[in-house]
Motif scaffolding. Sequence first.
Motif, mmCIF file in Angstrom:
data_model
loop_
_atom_site.group_PDB
_atom_site.id
_atom_site.type_symbol
_atom_site.label_atom_id
_atom_site.label_comp_id
_atom_site.label_asym_id
_atom_site.label_seq_id
_atom_site.Cartn_x
_atom_site.Cartn_y
_atom_site.Cartn_z
ATOM 1 N N THR A 151 -50.758 -10.154 11.410
ATOM 2 C CA THR A 151 -50.199 -9.719 12.689
ATOM 3 C C THR A 151 -49.000 -10.571 13.078
ATOM 4 O O THR A 151 -48.162 -10.138 13.862
ATOM 5 N N HIS A 152 -48.913 -11.782 12.536
ATOM 6 C CA HIS A 152 -47.812 -12.694 12.828
ATOM 7 C C HIS A 152 -47.481 -13.487 11.564
ATOM 8 O O HIS A 152 -48.305 -13.611 10.647
ATOM 9 N N SER A 154 -45.771 -17.408 10.683
ATOM 10 C CA SER A 154 -45.403 -18.706 11.266
ATOM 11 C C SER A 154 -44.324 -19.342 10.403
ATOM 12 O O SER A 154 -44.442 -19.370 9.170
ATOM 13 N N LEU A 178 -43.862 -18.545 16.069
ATOM 14 C CA LEU A 178 -44.653 -17.373 15.718
ATOM 15 C C LEU A 178 -43.827 -16.114 15.926
ATOM 16 O O LEU A 178 -43.260 -15.906 17.008
ATOM 17 N N GLU A 180 -43.938 -11.836 15.574
ATOM 18 C CA GLU A 180 -44.860 -10.716 15.491
ATOM 19 C C GLU A 180 -44.390 -9.727 14.438
ATOM 20 O O GLU A 180 -43.215 -9.335 14.402
ATOM 21 N N LYS A 183 -41.816 -6.187 14.366
ATOM 22 C CA LYS A 183 -40.740 -6.311 15.344
ATOM 23 C C LYS A 183 -39.632 -7.188 14.771
ATOM 24 O O LYS A 183 -39.886 -8.083 13.970
ATOM 25 N N SER A 185 -36.762 -10.109 15.015
ATOM 26 C CA SER A 185 -36.763 -11.423 15.673
ATOM 27 C C SER A 185 -35.339 -11.861 15.973
ATOM 28 O O SER A 185 -34.404 -11.540 15.232
ATOM 29 N N SER A 208 -48.724 -16.614 6.749
ATOM 30 C CA SER A 208 -49.147 -15.379 7.399
ATOM 31 C C SER A 208 -50.397 -15.638 8.233
ATOM 32 O O SER A 208 -51.323 -16.333 7.788
ATOM 33 N N GLN A 210 -53.323 -13.914 11.223
ATOM 34 C CA GLN A 210 -53.954 -12.715 11.780
ATOM 35 C C GLN A 210 -54.587 -13.078 13.117
ATOM 36 O O GLN A 210 -55.321 -14.075 13.219
ATOM 37 N N GLU A 211 -54.305 -12.285 14.127
ATOM 38 C CA GLU A 211 -54.844 -12.543 15.456
ATOM 39 C C GLU A 211 -56.132 -11.745 15.657
ATOM 40 O O GLU A 211 -56.158 -10.532 15.466
ATOM 41 N N MET A 216 -55.609 -17.227 16.463
ATOM 42 C CA MET A 216 -54.862 -17.049 15.230
ATOM 43 C C MET A 216 -55.626 -17.654 14.054
ATOM 44 O O MET A 216 -56.110 -18.784 14.142
#
Length: 273
Positions: A151-152, A154, A178, A180, A183, A185, A208, A210-211, A216
């Motif tokens: 989901t994100h 880092s 972080l 997302e 989307k 950046s 990588s 995941q939320e 996280m």
Amino acid sequence: MATQTGVLKFTGRLGNLIGYRVGGEYYLRSMPQRVRQSPRSKISGRCFGKASKLGAAIRHALEGIMDTASESTLGNRLNRALLGVLRQDDLHGMKRFIPRHFRALEGFCFTPHAELGRLLTVAPVVTRDGNGNIEVAVPAMEALNGHPQATHISIKALAVCIRPGYTAATAEQSEPVLLEMGKSSEAFTLTVPASPDAVSCVILEVTSLQEEHGRMYMLRNRKYAAAEVIAVLPPMVEHRGAVTYSRDEAQARRYRQPMPYLPGMIIHSPQRE
């Protein structure tokens, strides 16, 4: 070479025997009665000692601040890279570490299963500020590459500061950013505190995440975690006019200063052997 088949296996020296491990097998050999070394082999052995000592210092400095898992091949690969830095010295019989030669470490990947260029689609720009701190400017990105379940992602920067003497190293890190997935950046800058009098190896690390339920979790897939040396910055020295030079550059400029000429003066210039 004999294979260890007992219940208790060992590595290292035990009396006149040496135990060692290759892959998942344990072997045994006897110590040689006498070792003869040529002058060249002695130099090679000392160079390997210098490289392995600095390599161990770098790896220990990164322990606890690098998020990517350590690879079993890292020690050998880093030692070979540092040996390449030593071999670029063509001025001394006993090879020495020269600050400018550390640029050979650029592109060294701490994670051989994932290259940084595969996860990061832009080229960061690395600079120093007036205090010697390192700034890594990451341009805007339209798309992010990461684990399919992430989901994100880092992104953070690390700096390994190799101290003068080239036997010790320290490491610092920036605050992670972080981003997302799905989307674009905006551009951002990562700042790492660093020593201005040390050779600084700048590492960019991408992982990588995941939320789940507002927390996280890092996805432990080595194909989607990269850490690579993106720049090596020489030490800074102060100079007139607020211009900074590395120690090697400052020494070279000092030797390039023209010598004043006086009538009748005879200059002897001994040739380099």
